[in-house]
Design an enzyme around this catalytic site. Structure first.
Site, PDB file in Angstrom:
ATOM      1  N   ARG A   1       0.838  -1.199   0.000  1.00  9.73           N
ATOM      2  CA  ARG A   1       0.000   0.000   0.000  1.00  9.73           C
ATOM      3  C   ARG A   1       0.872   1.247   0.000  1.00  9.73           C
ATOM      4  O   ARG A   1       0.574   2.229  -0.642  1.00  9.73           O
ATOM      5  CB  ARG A   1      -0.915  -0.020   1.225  1.00  9.73           C
TER       6      ARG A   1
ATOM      7  N   ARG B   1      -4.946 -14.681   1.782  1.00  9.41           N
ATOM      8  CA  ARG B   1      -6.360 -15.013   1.831  1.00  9.41           C
ATOM      9  C   ARG B   1      -6.828 -15.256   0.408  1.00  9.41           C
ATOM     10  O   ARG B   1      -6.370 -14.589  -0.534  1.00  9.41           O
ATOM     11  CB  ARG B   1      -7.188 -13.875   2.449  1.00  9.41           C
TER      12      ARG B   1
ATOM     13  N   GLU C   1     -13.431 -21.353   1.653  1.00 10.56           N
ATOM     14  CA  GLU C   1     -12.896 -22.498   2.395  1.00 10.56           C
ATOM     15  C   GLU C   1     -13.971 -23.100   3.307  1.00 10.56           C
ATOM     16  O   GLU C   1     -14.812 -22.375   3.838  1.00 10.56           O
ATOM     17  CB  GLU C   1     -11.696 -22.039   3.236  1.00 10.56           C
TER      18      GLU C   1
ATOM     19  N   HIS D   1      -5.053 -24.777   3.804  1.00 11.26           N
ATOM     20  CA  HIS D   1      -4.815 -23.650   4.721  1.00 11.26           C
ATOM     21  C   HIS D   1      -4.018 -24.110   5.948  1.00 11.26           C
ATOM     22  O   HIS D   1      -4.474 -24.013   7.091  1.00 11.26           O
ATOM     23  CB  HIS D   1      -6.150 -23.020   5.149  1.00 11.26           C
TER      24      HIS D   1
END
Length: 336
Positions: free
Chosen positions: A191, A248, A277, A295
Site C-alpha cells: 500500500r 487469503r 474455504e 490452509h
C-alpha cells in the site's frame, strides 16, 4: 472463572466486572478446552438456537474468542451490548467488522509474529513444489508411470528467479529473506513503500506481475485487498508465470485464476488459501500445474501452541486491565 468479577488471581481492579467469555466458531481443541475449564466460556450455538442463546446471555458477554476464519460480524457485534474485546486466534482478522468494533470502542487483537516463520516457510515450500513439480512427480511415481512412460517432464528452476511479493509486512519480509538465499531477485508492491527496504518498490500489482516470474501473495485479507491481484495482474504474469498465495483467497480473483490456469495462460499456482474455504474449486483438482494445501501455513505444533498462548495472554490482559497484548484496535474503556 467467575462471571461477574475478576478472578482472585488476576490483577484486575476490584471494580472491574469481567462478564462472560464467548467462544465463536471452531477453535483449536486445547484452546477451546482451556476456555471452558478456566474461564467458564460459553459456546455460541449455530442455527436455530442462536437467537434464544443470545436472548439469555448477550447482556453478560464482555469478551469473544474467535479465529481468523470465523470472526465477529456486525450482526453479532451489535447483539452483544457489553462486548469489550474480540480476541482472534490467528494473524488474520478480516472476518471481523473491525471498523464497527473501532466505532463502538471494542478492542480487537490477533496473534502476529508467532506464525511468521512457518507461513514464510510454507510460501517457499509451495514455490519450490509448484515450480519443480514435486507433488506431481510423486503422483507420477505412485501411479507406476515412471517405468511405463519414462522420465518425468522437465520443470522450472527456482534459484535465480524473479519474485514479486504483494505485501511486504512481517510475513512478506520473511519470505523475501528466505528467497534471497536462493539468489532470487526480489521486488514488491505494498500500500505504501517500506522505508529502508533493500528491495525495489513497484507502485502497482500489474506492473509488479509483468516484471517477475513468480508472484507471491502475502497481503492481509479484508475488503481493502479484495481481488487486489485481479485479472489484469494475472494476465500480466503470463503463461510462463506462477502465483503463490499464502494470504487469503479473497486477495486473488479466483475465477480469473482458474480460467487462466485451465487455459494454460498461467504456468502454475501454489495455493494454501481459497475464497470459499474449506471448498476447493473443482476445476483445480485435476491440474498437475497446481499445488493445493488446506490452509496449513501456520499448522505446526510449535506455532499453534505459541498462537494459543498469545491468544490467552490477550484475553487475560483484557480481563485483568482492559488492555490487549497485541492490539489491532485498542479497547476504548474498561468494561464494567
Amino acid at each position: 472463572m467467575a462471571t461477574t468479577e475478576a478472578s482472585p488471581n488476576s490483577n484486575a481492579p476490584q471494580s472491574l466486572q469481567i462478564g462472560r467469555v464467548l467462544k465463536v466458531g471452531p477453535l483449536k481443541p486445547s484452546l477451546a478446552a482451556t476456555l471452558t475449564e478456566k474461564y467458564d466460556a460459553l459456546d455460541l450455538p449455530l442455527g436455530d438456537g442462536r437467537a434464544d442463546f443470545l436472548g439469555e446471555y448477550a447482556e453478560s458477554v464482555t469478551a469473544v474468542v474467535t479465529s481468523g476464519r470465523t470472526g465477529v460480524d456486525a450482526t453479532l457485534m451489535t447483539a452483544l451490548p457489553r462486548l469489550g474485546a474480540i480476541v482472534h486466534f490467528g494473524v488474520g482478522y478480516d472476518t471481523t467488522d473491525v471498523a464497527l468494533a473501532e466505532e463502538r470502542g471494542i478492542g480487537v487483537s490477533n496473534t502476529p509474529d508467532v506464525l511468521t516463520d512457518c507461513v514464510a516457510d510454507t510460501a517457499v515450500g509451495l514455490l519450490i513444489d509448484t515450480l519443480r513439480g514435486f507433488s506431481a512427480a510423486d503422483r507420477y511415481v505412485r501411479a507406476g508411470r515412471w517405468p511405463v512412460d519414462g522420465n518425468f517432464p522437465l520443470t522450472r528452476r527456482v534459484s535465480g528467479t524473479r519474485v514479486g511479493i504483494v505485501g511486504l509486512g512481517r510475513i512478506g519480509s520473511a519470505i523475501a529473506n528466505r528467497l534471497s538465499g536462493f539468489g532470487c531477485s526480489i521486488s514488491y508492491h505494498n500500500r505504501r513503500e517500506v522505508p529502508g527496504s533493500v528491495y525495489p518498490y513497484v507502485d502497482s500489482v500489474v506492473k509488479l506481475a509483468a516484471g517477475v516470474d513468480v508472484l507471491v501473495v502475502a497481503a492481509a485479507g479484508g475488503k481493502g485487498t479484495e481481488k487486489l491481484v485481479d485479472r489484469a495482474a494475472l494476465e500480466a504474469l503470463g503463461p510462463d508465470g506462477y502465483l503463490i498465495n499464502v494470504a487469503r483467497g479473497t486477495v486473488v480473483d479466483e475465477e480469473a485464476l482458474i480460467e487462466l490456469l485451465t487455459e494454460g495462460r498461467l504456468a502454475g499456482a501454489g495455493l494454501d488459501v481459497f475464497t470459499d474455504e474449506p471448498h476447493t474449486p473443482e476445476a483445480l483438482l485435476a491440474l498437475d500445474t497446481v499445488v493445493l494445501l488446506p490452509h496449513v501455513a501456520s499448522g505446526t505444533v510449535e506455532t499453534r501452541a505459541a498462537m494459543e498462548a498469545l491468544t490467552l495472554r490477550n484475553l487475560d490482559d483484557f480481563l485483568a486491565s482492559g488492555t490487549l497484548t497485541t492490539p489491532v484496535v485498542e479497547p476504548r474503556a474498561l468494561v464494567r
